[in-house]
Design an enzyme around this catalytic site. Structure first.
Site, mmCIF file in Angstrom:
data_model
loop_
_atom_site.group_PDB
_atom_site.id
_atom_site.type_symbol
_atom_site.label_atom_id
_atom_site.label_comp_id
_atom_site.label_asym_id
_atom_site.label_seq_id
_atom_site.Cartn_x
_atom_site.Cartn_y
_atom_site.Cartn_z
ATOM 1 N N GLY A 99 0.804 -1.220 0.000
ATOM 2 C CA GLY A 99 0.000 0.000 0.000
ATOM 3 C C GLY A 99 0.839 1.273 0.000
ATOM 4 N N ASP A 107 4.598 13.677 -7.549
ATOM 5 C CA ASP A 107 4.145 13.920 -6.174
ATOM 6 C C ASP A 107 5.129 14.854 -5.467
ATOM 7 O OD1 ASP A 107 2.568 13.021 -3.599
ATOM 8 O OD2 ASP A 107 4.684 12.737 -3.128
ATOM 9 N N LYS A 140 4.650 18.895 -4.041
ATOM 10 C CA LYS A 140 5.033 19.378 -2.714
ATOM 11 C C LYS A 140 6.074 20.485 -2.809
ATOM 12 C CE LYS A 140 3.772 14.948 -0.684
ATOM 13 N NZ LYS A 140 4.237 13.555 -0.475
ATOM 14 N N GLY A 163 0.584 8.916 6.335
ATOM 15 C CA GLY A 163 -0.138 8.204 7.393
ATOM 16 C C GLY A 163 -1.379 8.967 7.808
#
Lengths: 343, 343
Positions: free
Chosen positions: B208, B222, B226, B319
């Site tokens: 994952g 990605d 950022k 997370g």
């Protein structure tokens, strides 16, 4: 914001140098335009001027040996005592950049208490007075409605305390581990390159990284003083120096260094605090540990948190401008508070 | 503080879990007692309740598959639209935890603009809408007197933006370099242990850490998104994605990894921004570099400053709870602002 500066050594000069060089920027970006109304040194003169002292002229005078070289100007006084500066200067903040004394707190504490009584906020650039007098400083300043800030006491201007107290607000911090003494980290890094403890210590003394009497650094007392402040800032209660288990690096041999290397590890002098207690001692860390790769005079701290796990901050641990920035950052914070309550 | 939560996936649930578990602590330490008056998902229901929704019951309902399982209670409505929630719920803050879309900003931007028009502050948990709409969001929120915060968009709750924007206030930041994508760092770390790119990518997908279509991660997009936000936060101007030089790690071979190791170096996918521009590309760093030792899914950022030199922050990069904390920290910050102006 009117400032009183006690002590005009490396850190005091670093701070004033920043004010000299960044006045325009600080005004434009933070609406911050401090005025130094008084400077006091122990043996190099005292100055007071209600209109503010010129940073560039202060630096030139002290570089020429004494504040006596500061040019005459309207309203300038050279004969005030520190006590009179505190009670009559009208300064809003006392910036303490005096030499640090981890045993008694030095001259700083009596001045600090007088300043609190006069309604002043306090900014400490070093650890002695804060580590020794934390409880009294907090109790008395709280009663007087003033603030006590001390970012410069740990890791110079690298925002180690602000990280735990502000940026991580909302997390519960359960432990802190750090490399908080640059001298011993410099020595350990050089010993890894194959040199002897005695040899590297002599060099560090020559370079000005270590004192003539290196005990405070190599026996762990400097790191312990900082650990006390970290515990006070993060957990609200300072440890007492004699409650901590403190060991230095002077017993580490070339064989110890080699043995660690053979296991893929590295010795670091680690200060460790939790809400239950603290210690300073040499620890063998695996090379993959974030603190294992902090070399030379650089400092670092790892905060263990409930929500984020470990957060590590690495940066300068000493230096005049680096610690002068700590004073500046505390003042910018104070301005937010003062400005806020004045609105 | 009344909140409207858009999106109730991993991050939204992480945030609500924190509110469920730390309500007492947040109230006691920060006087922070938010009330979630509305939650909206795309396909798992919408809830509104002026008195506030119960965090524990919200989590139980969504774990059972849908907000339809939330228990009936006085004042509960299930038939509002997102638009109605924004205009009629009376919420003060919109928390956007919707899926991120780096090309269009996704559904977030229209909702965000409507919320600004309704006088709401905005907290973004992810990068898409901020990277795409930064200029418009800032212009419109400034005009409306509301705030836009987005700590969660870079390095989850690790306070990478707050470090540069608040803790280092007074320094001028001249550059930022970071490991801002956990998936690629995980792959590079595993490749160093001798495994092939294809093998590790397949494992990361199974765990994952990587999407079924891994392009956004492995091709650097990605990290680039950022980097755009870091440049906006630190330098006040977001780069455009097509202004950046973006390269991923998919071309790196075992031979490249070995060649770096033979020179005492290590490949890292480094996002780099200065006031002049930015890039994302694999870089060989010496093992002594602070970013070289950041392994696995951990993220890190090094800010180069005028007064302190380099300051490095290392911590979680992803997370649910870790990013949920970013939302919490933005809200605690907002409370200071709201509380301040209300005084």
């Amino acid at each position: 914001m009117k400032l009183l500066l006690l002590g005009f050594g490396t850190v005091g000069q670093g701070f004033v140098q920043i004010l000299r060089d960044k006045a325009h920027d600080l005004q434009a970006r933070y609406d911050f335009a401090p005025r130094i109304v008084g400077v006091a040194t122990r043996s190099r003169g005292i100055l007071y001027c209600a209109n503010g002292l010129d940073p560039a002229a202060l630096l030139e005078a002290i570089k020429a040996g004494s504040l006596e070289h500061y040019p005459e100007s309207a309203g300038l006084a050279r004969d005030w005592s520190v006590e009179r500066l505190i009670s009559e200067s009208g300064a809003e903040v006392l910036v303490d950049a005096l030499p640090t004394d981890l045993v008694t707190g030095g001259a700083s504490l009596p001045y600090a208490f007088a300043a609190i009584d006069a309604g002043m906020h306090l900014v400490f650039a070093s650890k002695g007075a804060v580590a020794v007098g934390y409880d009294d400083l907090m109790r008395r300043s709280r009663a007087a409605g003033t603030r006590v800030l001390f970012e410069g006491s740990v890791m110079a201007g690298t925002p180690s305390l602000r990280l735990g107290m502000q940026a991580l607000a909302g997390c519960t911090i359960t432990a802190a581990r750090g490399i908080l003494n640059g001298t011993t980290n410099y020595i350990l890094t050089a010993m890894e390159a194959g040199r002897s403890y005695a040899d590297v210590l002599a060099e560090a003394q020559k370079l000005g990284y270590a004192e003539a009497d290196p005990t405070a650094d190599v026996d762990g007392w400097d790191a312990a003083g900082k650990a006390i402040i970290v515990s006070a800032a993060l957990f609200g209660k300072p440890l007492a120096l004699d409650q901590m288990d403190v060991h230095g690096i002077s017993g580490l041999t070339a064989a110890d260094i080699d043995a660690a290397r053979a296991s893929g590890e590295r010795w670091k002098l680690i200060a460790h605090v939790t809400p239950e207690g603290g210690s300073v001692m040499p620890v063998r860390l695996p090379l993959s540990h974030p603190l294992a790769n902090v070399s030379g005079t650089t400092n670092a701290i790892t905060l263990t948190t409930d929500l984020l796990g470990d957060v590590t901050l690495i940066g300068a641990g000493a230096g005049g401008v680096q610690t002068g920035f700590a004073v500046l950052s505390d003042l910018i914070d104070l301005q937010r508070i003062i400005f806020k309550s004045a609105k």
